[in-house]
Design an enzyme around this catalytic site. Structure first.
Site, PDB file in Angstrom:
ATOM      1  N   GLY A  26     -60.666  -7.276 -39.964  1.00  0.00           N
ATOM      2  CA  GLY A  26     -61.388  -8.673 -39.868  1.00  0.00           C
ATOM      3  C   GLY A  26     -60.825 -10.341 -39.352  1.00  0.00           C
ATOM      4  O   GLY A  26     -61.720 -10.766 -38.614  1.00  0.00           O
ATOM      5  N   GLY A  27     -59.163  -9.334 -38.712  1.00  0.00           N
ATOM      6  CA  GLY A  27     -58.688 -10.544 -37.685  1.00  0.00           C
ATOM      7  C   GLY A  27     -59.387 -10.428 -36.454  1.00  0.00           C
ATOM      8  O   GLY A  27     -59.866 -11.284 -36.106  1.00  0.00           O
ATOM      9  N   TRP A  38     -62.333  -9.330 -36.007  1.00  0.00           N
ATOM     10  CA  TRP A  38     -64.102 -10.055 -35.938  1.00  0.00           C
ATOM     11  C   TRP A  38     -64.012 -11.523 -35.338  1.00  0.00           C
ATOM     12  O   TRP A  38     -64.725 -11.489 -34.800  1.00  0.00           O
ATOM     13  CB  TRP A  38     -63.963  -9.273 -37.264  1.00  0.00           C
ATOM     14  CG  TRP A  38     -65.899 -10.292 -37.441  1.00  0.00           C
ATOM     15  CD1 TRP A  38     -66.262  -9.780 -37.417  1.00  0.00           C
ATOM     16  CD2 TRP A  38     -65.993 -11.612 -37.520  1.00  0.00           C
ATOM     17  NE1 TRP A  38     -67.849 -10.419 -37.341  1.00  0.00           N
ATOM     18  CE2 TRP A  38     -67.441 -11.887 -38.069  1.00  0.00           C
ATOM     19  CE3 TRP A  38     -64.771 -12.933 -37.813  1.00  0.00           C
ATOM     20  CZ2 TRP A  38     -68.074 -13.083 -37.855  1.00  0.00           C
ATOM     21  CZ3 TRP A  38     -65.813 -14.195 -38.415  1.00  0.00           C
ATOM     22  CH2 TRP A  38     -67.488 -13.895 -38.260  1.00  0.00           C
ATOM     23  N   HIS A  39     -62.907 -12.017 -35.371  1.00  0.00           N
ATOM     24  CA  HIS A  39     -62.253 -13.390 -35.102  1.00  0.00           C
ATOM     25  C   HIS A  39     -62.373 -13.390 -33.608  1.00  0.00           C
ATOM     26  O   HIS A  39     -62.285 -13.941 -32.285  1.00  0.00           O
ATOM     27  CB  HIS A  39     -61.230 -14.498 -35.923  1.00  0.00           C
ATOM     28  CG  HIS A  39     -61.586 -14.309 -37.186  1.00  0.00           C
ATOM     29  ND1 HIS A  39     -61.400 -13.108 -38.193  1.00  0.00           N
ATOM     30  CD2 HIS A  39     -62.192 -14.849 -37.401  1.00  0.00           C
ATOM     31  CE1 HIS A  39     -62.074 -14.137 -39.146  1.00  0.00           C
ATOM     32  NE2 HIS A  39     -62.185 -15.925 -38.888  1.00  0.00           N
ATOM     33  N   GLY A  40     -61.826 -11.954 -33.475  1.00  0.00           N
ATOM     34  CA  GLY A  40     -61.560 -12.434 -30.909  1.00  0.00           C
ATOM     35  C   GLY A  40     -60.847 -11.085 -31.091  1.00  0.00           C
ATOM     36  O   GLY A  40     -59.999 -10.055 -31.772  1.00  0.00           O
TER      37      GLY A  40
END
Length: 169
Positions: free
Chosen positions: A102-103, A105-107
């Site tokens: 998930g982290g 996914w942000h970059g």
């Protein structure tokens, strides 16, 4: 800070708390605008934020924060990894992998990885504590109001700490 100034403890936490509020108001505001515009065209989008900073656990925070993203992480990462089925160890691995992914996914920066790692570790810690201590054991030590305040403070500060890494260049 950009010019090399060193912040005091109070200044640093004021900045972290300010970003904590900024990101919530930005994302929640954008979501509310999108939901409103969709309604104008006859579409119904799901509610996306439900006072996440009132949460008294990281589990509750993720049920309240960016609800559609949290549902996607649950449905497409956590559950396919096995969710809470199997051993406790497998559950902890699934939580960690879900939050780390998930982290990312942000970059693809290491700071997003750390943000996911903090959330994953906090979720695992919550599970471990709840497995180790029953609610009745904890309530014998603290009144429900004090316990609720402590849980909220810990949750809020873990979220603030994680946002520092999320925001960092």
């Amino acid at each position: 800070v950009a010019q090399g100034a060193v912040l005091s403890f109070v200044e640093a936490w004021s900045g972290a708390i300010s970003f904590t509020m900024q990101i919530y108001f930005d994302l929640s505001g954008y979501s509310d605008i999108a939901i409103g515009i969709a309604c104008l065209f006859g579409f119904r989008f799901p509610f996306n934020f439900e006072s996440p900073y009132k949460a008294s656990s990281l589990i509750e925070f993720w049920h309240r924060w960016h609800i559609t993203l949290a549902a996607w992480l649950r449905d497409y990462l956590y559950i396919p990894l096995g969710g809470s089925r199997g051993t406790s160890r497998r559950l902890y691995i699934n939580l960690m992998l879900t939050m780390i992914l998930g982290g990312l996914w942000h970059g693809n920066k290491g700071t997003f990885l750390v943000w996911g790692l903090i959330h994953g570790l906090a979720l695992v810690a919550e599970r471990l504590i709840s497995e180790r201590f029953s609610q009745s054991q904890i309530r014998t030590l603290l009144s429900p109001r004090v316990l609720s305040l402590i849980r909220w403070m810990i949750t809020f500060h873990v979220v603030c700490l994680a946002w520092i890494f999320f925001r960092a260049p």
